[in-house]
Design a protein around this motif. Structure first.
Motif: not given
Length: 114
Positions: A20, A35, A61, A63, A67-72, A100
């Motif tokens: 991630a 990373r 954040e 990523q 997943e299509k985009g980062p999560k907060r 998720w």
């Protein structure tokens, strides 16, 4: 022999290790990009390895490759230095309506080697 405490989890934890990208601001107010790897997930959060000291309550954040985009996420705990959990943080999704891709996570968990 002392009894083990009862599990207090609201959601099932999946012990899945995956790469991630974690980014945010550390406890010294410096922006970081790292990373790293996620060690486990549940429906509302994750346990992540990091080399940065983060303040509980701060937001980052995360990523995932699935997943299509980062999560907060919000930092809810940080492992103490010198313990088994050193270098780990517990994160909770900020948006209560966010989640998720649990189908993908569950298939990874089920495919792991015994």
């Amino acid at each position: 022999m002392p009894e083990l405490p009862l599990e207090r989890r609201r959601y099932t934890r999946f012990d899945i290790q995956t790469r991630a990208v974690l980014q945010g601001t550390d406890a010294s107010s410096r922006d970081f990009f790292e990373r790293t790897e996620v060690l486990s997930f549940d429906q509302r959060g994750a346990r992540v390895r990091t080399r940065f000291l983060l303040n509980p309550g701060s937001e980052v954040e995360l990523q995932l490759p699935t997943e299509k985009g980062p999560k907060r996420l919000r930092v809810v705990w940080q492992g103490e230095t010198g313990t088994l959990f050193a270098g780990m943080v517990g994160l909770e999704l900020v948006d209560p309506n966010d989640n998720w891709d649990t189908a993908t996570l569950r298939s990874q968990w089920e495919a792991r080697e015994p």
